[in-house]
Design a protein around this motif. Structure first.
Motif, PDB file in Angstrom:
ATOM      1  N   ARG A 289       1.047   4.300  -2.852  1.00  0.00           N
ATOM      2  CA  ARG A 289       0.987   5.747  -2.582  1.00  0.00           C
ATOM      3  C   ARG A 289       2.205   6.462  -3.158  1.00  0.00           C
ATOM      4  NH1 ARG A 289      -0.827   7.218   3.474  1.00  0.00           N
ATOM      5  NH2 ARG A 289      -0.480   9.261   2.547  1.00  0.00           N
TER       6      ARG A 289
ATOM      7  N   ARG B 270       0.831  -1.209   0.000  1.00  0.00           N
ATOM      8  CA  ARG B 270       0.000   0.000   0.000  1.00  0.00           C
ATOM      9  C   ARG B 270       0.864   1.259   0.000  1.00  0.00           C
ATOM     10  NH1 ARG B 270      -5.178  -1.149   0.454  1.00  0.00           N
ATOM     11  NH2 ARG B 270      -5.833  -3.119   1.412  1.00  0.00           N
TER      12      ARG B 270
ATOM     13  N   ARG C  42      -7.012  -5.952 -11.219  1.00  0.00           N
ATOM     14  CA  ARG C  42      -6.337  -5.212 -10.156  1.00  0.00           C
ATOM     15  C   ARG C  42      -4.906  -4.927 -10.574  1.00  0.00           C
ATOM     16  NH1 ARG C  42      -7.262  -8.263  -4.371  1.00  0.00           N
ATOM     17  NH2 ARG C  42      -9.450  -8.902  -4.668  1.00  0.00           N
TER      18      ARG C  42
ATOM     19  N   GLN D 105      -4.131   3.981  -7.402  1.00  0.00           N
ATOM     20  CA  GLN D 105      -5.521   4.184  -7.025  1.00  0.00           C
ATOM     21  C   GLN D 105      -5.719   3.882  -5.542  1.00  0.00           C
ATOM     22  OE1 GLN D 105      -7.835   5.442  -9.257  1.00  0.00           O
ATOM     23  NE2 GLN D 105      -5.998   5.614 -10.535  1.00  0.00           N
ATOM     24  N   ALA D 106      -6.440   4.762  -4.854  1.00  0.00           N
ATOM     25  CA  ALA D 106      -6.632   4.598  -3.415  1.00  0.00           C
ATOM     26  C   ALA D 106      -7.433   3.357  -3.064  1.00  0.00           C
ATOM     27  CB  ALA D 106      -7.317   5.835  -2.841  1.00  0.00           C
ATOM     28  N   SER D 107      -8.237   2.865  -3.991  1.00  0.00           N
ATOM     29  CA  SER D 107      -9.114   1.732  -3.722  1.00  0.00           C
ATOM     30  C   SER D 107      -8.446   0.377  -3.948  1.00  0.00           C
ATOM     31  CB  SER D 107     -10.361   1.821  -4.607  1.00  0.00           C
ATOM     32  OG  SER D 107      -9.994   1.820  -5.984  1.00  0.00           O
ATOM     33  N   MET D 108      -7.160   0.341  -4.186  1.00  0.00           N
ATOM     34  CA  MET D 108      -6.465  -0.904  -4.483  1.00  0.00           C
ATOM     35  C   MET D 108      -6.643  -1.933  -3.368  1.00  0.00           C
ATOM     36  SD  MET D 108      -2.375  -1.610  -4.933  1.00  0.00           S
ATOM     37  CE  MET D 108      -2.145  -1.423  -3.149  1.00  0.00           C
ATOM     38  N   ALA D 109      -6.998  -3.155  -3.740  1.00  0.00           N
ATOM     39  CA  ALA D 109      -7.117  -4.256  -2.786  1.00  0.00           C
ATOM     40  C   ALA D 109      -5.882  -5.150  -2.886  1.00  0.00           C
ATOM     41  CB  ALA D 109      -8.376  -5.071  -3.064  1.00  0.00           C
TER      42      ALA D 109
END
Length: 260
Positions: free
Chosen positions: A93, A89, A177, A182-186
């Motif tokens: 960023r 994560r 994916r 992207q902030a929504s990355m899983a």
């Protein structure tokens, strides 16, 4: 538990540029394959950025408490798995921030498979985003640890096509994916115990999209050659099939300390 490892990467026989990167850091007990995607130089720059950023986080947090890490923690996961998840994560960023300052990174991203071993070597956290894979070779049997995040993998899971049809499907390279800022990355995380003799295999789709799991198992199970040569043999086999994509393989073997 002691780790020995090897790694190799190759642009393949079709692509002019190699957008794959690998990390093989025995001191950190951290390993990864990163497959860049994006137009022009974006994929290559993205894979380098992500590989460097995720490794930097693992290095900077060595010995830290999980309470010091940003981006939130998952109470269901161990400290080891949380550290790996937050590292990815954090790299996501970093990519987003650099893309704001460098137009060459716009639209760039990467798929990734990563592995972090615990200090004793007997615990392992594995993560993936996209269609880079992690396999476990144990007792001569190869099993896929990760799940592909792709259109074709979803169709296989739904029973719409079989795994053989997936290998030649026109949408086989479309991922659902990616590490793209992207902030929504899983991020998928898997945890497991490690046994002496286990071999962990990380590879890009330039390998598993060309070779069958049985072929990968046969090549990776070879005893005697250095693991770097084993990785090279896997790539050579993919290239002999036409080498349609960049190809990268990392192999790590767990060895009892008294066997050294």
């Amino acid at each position: 538990m002691h780790l020995k490892f090897g790694a190799a990467t190759d642009p393949g026989r079709v692509r002019a540029r190699n957008e794959d990167r690998f990390v093989a850091d025995g001191d950190l007990r951290f390993f990864a394959v990163v497959d860049g995607m994006g137009g022009h130089a974006g994929g290559e720059l993205a894979s380098v950025t992500i590989a460097e950023a995720v490794t930097a986080f693992i290095r900077e947090t060595a010995g830290d408490s999980d309470k010091t890490w940003p981006l939130g923690l998952d109470a269901r996961l161990s400290v080891l798995a949380n550290r790996l998840q937050v590292a990815i994560r954090s790299a996501n960023r970093t990519l987003a921030a650099r893309a704001l300052a460098d137009a060459a990174l716009e639209g760039g991203g990467a798929t990734l498979a990563a592995a972090l071993f615990g200090g004793g070597g007997d615990r392992l956290a594995v993560s993936n985003v996209g269609d880079c894979r992690a396999y476990l070779l144990r007792g001569g049997s190869l099993s896929q640890i990760t799940r592909d995040h792709s259109v074709v993998a979803e169709q296989v899971a739904q029973g719409l096509i079989d795994s053989e049809a997936a290998r030649t499907h026109p949408l086989r390279h479309v991922v659902t994916r990616a590490v793209s800022g992207q902030a929504s990355m899983a991020v998928d995380i898997f945890e497991m115990e490690v046994k002496a003799g286990d071999r962990l295999v990380l590879c890009s789709d330039g390998i598993h999209g060309v070779l069958t799991d049985n072929e990968i198992a046969t090549l990776v199970a070879a005893n005697g050659p250095p693991l770097e040569d084993v990785c090279r043999a896997v790539i050579d086999k993919a290239n002999a099939r036409g080498g349609p994509d960049n190809a990268t393989t990392v192999v790590i073997e767990a060895i009892e300390d008294d066997e050294l």
